[in-house]
Write a protein that holds these residues in place. Structure first.
Motif, PDB file in Angstrom:
ATOM      1  N   ALA A 248       0.833  -1.205   0.000  1.00  0.00           N
ATOM      2  CA  ALA A 248       0.000   0.000   0.000  1.00  0.00           C
ATOM      3  C   ALA A 248       0.867   1.255   0.000  1.00  0.00           C
ATOM      4  O   ALA A 248       0.583   2.223  -0.720  1.00  0.00           O
ATOM      5  CB  ALA A 248      -0.934  -0.005   1.210  1.00  0.00           C
ATOM      6  N   ILE A 249       1.934   1.257   0.786  1.00  0.00           N
ATOM      7  CA  ILE A 249       2.855   2.396   0.796  1.00  0.00           C
ATOM      8  C   ILE A 249       3.475   2.578  -0.586  1.00  0.00           C
ATOM      9  O   ILE A 249       3.549   3.700  -1.113  1.00  0.00           O
ATOM     10  CB  ILE A 249       3.953   2.210   1.859  1.00  0.00           C
ATOM     11  N   ALA A 250       3.918   1.480  -1.191  1.00  0.00           N
ATOM     12  CA  ALA A 250       4.521   1.558  -2.530  1.00  0.00           C
ATOM     13  C   ALA A 250       3.538   2.161  -3.523  1.00  0.00           C
ATOM     14  O   ALA A 250       3.904   3.012  -4.347  1.00  0.00           O
ATOM     15  CB  ALA A 250       4.970   0.167  -2.985  1.00  0.00           C
ATOM     16  N   GLU A 251       2.276   1.755  -3.451  1.00  0.00           N
ATOM     17  CA  GLU A 251       1.293   2.255  -4.411  1.00  0.00           C
ATOM     18  C   GLU A 251       0.967   3.730  -4.170  1.00  0.00           C
ATOM     19  O   GLU A 251       0.745   4.480  -5.120  1.00  0.00           O
ATOM     20  CB  GLU A 251       0.037   1.386  -4.357  1.00  0.00           C
ATOM     21  N   VAL A 252       0.950   4.142  -2.912  1.00  0.00           N
ATOM     22  CA  VAL A 252       0.735   5.563  -2.610  1.00  0.00           C
ATOM     23  C   VAL A 252       1.899   6.402  -3.141  1.00  0.00           C
ATOM     24  O   VAL A 252       1.704   7.492  -3.688  1.00  0.00           O
ATOM     25  CB  VAL A 252       0.540   5.776  -1.095  1.00  0.00           C
ATOM     26  N   LEU A 253       3.116   5.902  -3.000  1.00  0.00           N
ATOM     27  CA  LEU A 253       4.285   6.609  -3.539  1.00  0.00           C
ATOM     28  C   LEU A 253       4.228   6.681  -5.057  1.00  0.00           C
ATOM     29  O   LEU A 253       4.513   7.730  -5.661  1.00  0.00           O
ATOM     30  CB  LEU A 253       5.566   5.900  -3.090  1.00  0.00           C
ATOM     31  N   ILE A 254       3.856   5.583  -5.706  1.00  0.00           N
ATOM     32  CA  ILE A 254       3.752   5.565  -7.169  1.00  0.00           C
ATOM     33  C   ILE A 254       2.710   6.589  -7.632  1.00  0.00           C
ATOM     34  O   ILE A 254       2.956   7.379  -8.548  1.00  0.00           O
ATOM     35  CB  ILE A 254       3.374   4.152  -7.666  1.00  0.00           C
ATOM     36  N   ALA A 255       1.546   6.580  -6.990  1.00  0.00           N
ATOM     37  CA  ALA A 255       0.491   7.533  -7.359  1.00  0.00           C
ATOM     38  C   ALA A 255       0.941   8.966  -7.102  1.00  0.00           C
ATOM     39  O   ALA A 255       0.661   9.874  -7.899  1.00  0.00           O
ATOM     40  CB  ALA A 255      -0.784   7.219  -6.571  1.00  0.00           C
ATOM     41  N   GLY A 256       1.646   9.176  -5.989  1.00  0.00           N
ATOM     42  CA  GLY A 256       2.117  10.516  -5.657  1.00  0.00           C
ATOM     43  C   GLY A 256       3.120  11.047  -6.659  1.00  0.00           C
ATOM     44  O   GLY A 256       3.047  12.214  -7.065  1.00  0.00           O
ATOM     45  N   VAL A 257       4.064  10.204  -7.068  1.00  0.00           N
ATOM     46  CA  VAL A 257       5.053  10.623  -8.062  1.00  0.00           C
ATOM     47  C   VAL A 257       4.366  10.909  -9.398  1.00  0.00           C
ATOM     48  O   VAL A 257       4.718  11.866 -10.101  1.00  0.00           O
ATOM     49  CB  VAL A 257       6.140   9.537  -8.226  1.00  0.00           C
ATOM     50  N   THR A 258       3.385  10.098  -9.753  1.00  0.00           N
ATOM     51  CA  THR A 258       2.640  10.312 -11.001  1.00  0.00           C
ATOM     52  C   THR A 258       1.936  11.669 -10.985  1.00  0.00           C
ATOM     53  O   THR A 258       1.955  12.407 -11.976  1.00  0.00           O
ATOM     54  CB  THR A 258       1.609   9.184 -11.198  1.00  0.00           C
ATOM     55  N   ARG A 259       1.337  12.024  -9.831  1.00  0.00           N
ATOM     56  CA  ARG A 259       0.632  13.312  -9.720  1.00  0.00           C
ATOM     57  C   ARG A 259       1.589  14.492  -9.607  1.00  0.00           C
ATOM     58  O   ARG A 259       1.261  15.604 -10.047  1.00  0.00           O
ATOM     59  CB  ARG A 259      -0.284  13.307  -8.495  1.00  0.00           C
ATOM     60  N   GLU A 260       2.752  14.272  -9.001  1.00  0.00           N
ATOM     61  CA  GLU A 260       3.685  15.371  -8.728  1.00  0.00           C
ATOM     62  C   GLU A 260       4.095  16.095 -10.005  1.00  0.00           C
ATOM     63  O   GLU A 260       4.276  17.315 -10.004  1.00  0.00           O
ATOM     64  CB  GLU A 260       4.921  14.831  -8.004  1.00  0.00           C
ATOM     65  N   ASN A 261       4.246  15.359 -11.079  1.00  0.00           N
ATOM     66  CA  ASN A 261       4.529  15.969 -12.378  1.00  0.00           C
ATOM     67  C   ASN A 261       3.597  15.304 -13.386  1.00  0.00           C
ATOM     68  O   ASN A 261       3.986  14.420 -14.139  1.00  0.00           O
ATOM     69  CB  ASN A 261       5.988  15.778 -12.766  1.00  0.00           C
ATOM     70  N   ALA A 262       2.346  15.737 -13.348  1.00  0.00           N
ATOM     71  CA  ALA A 262       1.301  15.072 -14.133  1.00  0.00           C
ATOM     72  C   ALA A 262       1.549  15.178 -15.633  1.00  0.00           C
ATOM     73  O   ALA A 262       1.300  14.222 -16.383  1.00  0.00           O
ATOM     74  CB  ALA A 262      -0.063  15.666 -13.786  1.00  0.00           C
ATOM     75  N   GLU A 263       2.055  16.332 -16.102  1.00  0.00           N
ATOM     76  CA  GLU A 263       2.298  16.495 -17.541  1.00  0.00           C
ATOM     77  C   GLU A 263       3.372  15.528 -18.020  1.00  0.00           C
ATOM     78  O   GLU A 263       3.235  14.898 -19.066  1.00  0.00           O
ATOM     79  CB  GLU A 263       2.711  17.937 -17.839  1.00  0.00           C
ATOM     80  N   ARG A 264       4.453  15.426 -17.256  1.00  0.00           N
ATOM     81  CA  ARG A 264       5.513  14.485 -17.623  1.00  0.00           C
ATOM     82  C   ARG A 264       4.985  13.055 -17.626  1.00  0.00           C
ATOM     83  O   ARG A 264       5.257  12.278 -18.550  1.00  0.00           O
ATOM     84  CB  ARG A 264       6.682  14.605 -16.655  1.00  0.00           C
TER      85      ARG A 264
END
Length: 289
Positions: A248-264
């Motif tokens: 669950a932590i890994a998936e939250v980090l993955i989602a967070g990184v995806t949102r952090e630079n959404a255009e990229r």
């Protein structure tokens, strides 16, 4: 099982006086070993007086130092427990009702992990992992390597320069030799903490890399050198520790990184889909249409 004292200390850090915080940080830096010596030894390591240590212990709710040490010893035993030892303690008949204690505990672990997760640590780690100027290296142990591989597979879709440290341990040195200040090492390490993983993290830190840690409630020794630490609940009524909260932590980090630079993230996912649509493994030559 008692809530780990480590979590209680983290939650109460802001309530301590300045000298009590020094005691807390000394204990957290070498947990739980720092608290298993004498009061005088604990005080010397923290750079405070013995009465400060006793006030710190009282603030945690212990009547005396002996009670505090009894709790630490119990947690140390839990930390060192083997699957075999846990299996003998859990030899109970299978549940006969519709409610399975194991399933209930899995759900509870995920909920409690995020209730007690330091929010600043989580947000800080997401920003660090989203920084494409940094090269990421994911590494895990005997059972957690699958989580490191899973996380690397997702992150390399939404950002460049993501590696999974895999294969024979002797080959890890090939990656370690190039790690430096522009690198981030993400370590998955739970009890019984693997010495080779600890050595890899320590060597990377000495070479200037930023080390981050996803661990259990008892905290891998890597926590002493990690810039960000995310502890998860792993204990369940089974001989085996659970990876559900770690995942669950890994998936939250993955989602967070995806949102952090959404255009990229979107641009890279679109590029990947274009590559997939243009690739045919049956085609001669390089396989591109």
């Amino acid at each position: 099982m008692d809530r780990p004292l480590l979590e209680e200390i983290h939650d109460k850090l802001e309530e301590f006086t300045a000298t009590e915080r020094k005691a807390a940080h000394a204990l957290l830096a070498n947990y739980p070993i720092q608290g298993l010596g004498t009061v005088a030894q604990f005080a010397a390591a923290a750079g405070v007086s013995s009465p400060t240590i006793l006030r710190f212990i009282a603030r945690l709710g212990f009547p005396g130092f002996a009670d505090f040490q009894m709790r630490l010893r119990r947690e140390l035993e839990n930390q060192l427990n083997t699957p075999l030892a846990r299996s003998s303690a859990m030899a109970e008949p299978a549940p006969t009702s519709s409610s399975d204690p194991l399933v209930d505990k899995l759900v509870e672990n995920v909920r409690e992990t995020f209730e007690h997760l330091p929010k600043g640590e989580l947000a800080g780690m997401i920003k660090l992992l989203a920084d494409e100027k940094k090269t990421l290296h994911m590494i895990g142990g005997r059972f957690t390597d699958a989580l490191a591989r899973y996380m690397a597979a997702h992150l390399r879709i939404v950002r460049p320069n993501v590696n999974h440290v895999a294969g024979q341990q002797g080959n890890w040195l090939d990656q370690l030799i190039g790690i430096g200040p522009k690198d981030v090492v993400v370590v998955f390490d739970i009890r019984r903490y693997q010495s080779e993983i600890i050595r890899f993290a320590e060597a990377a830190a000495k070479q200037g890399a930023t080390v981050t840690l996803i661990t259990d409630s008892w905290m891998s020794p890597i926590g002493k050198i990690a810039s960000f630490v995310l502890p998860a609940r792993v204990a369940v009524p089974s001989p085996w520790d659970s990876s559900a909260a770690l995942m669950a932590i890994a998936e939250v980090l993955i989602a967070g990184v995806t949102r952090e630079n959404a255009e990229r993230s979107q641009a890279r996912m679109q590029a990947l889909e274009a590559l997939r649509n243009g690739y045919d493994p049956e085609t001669d030559g390089d396989g591109l249409l």
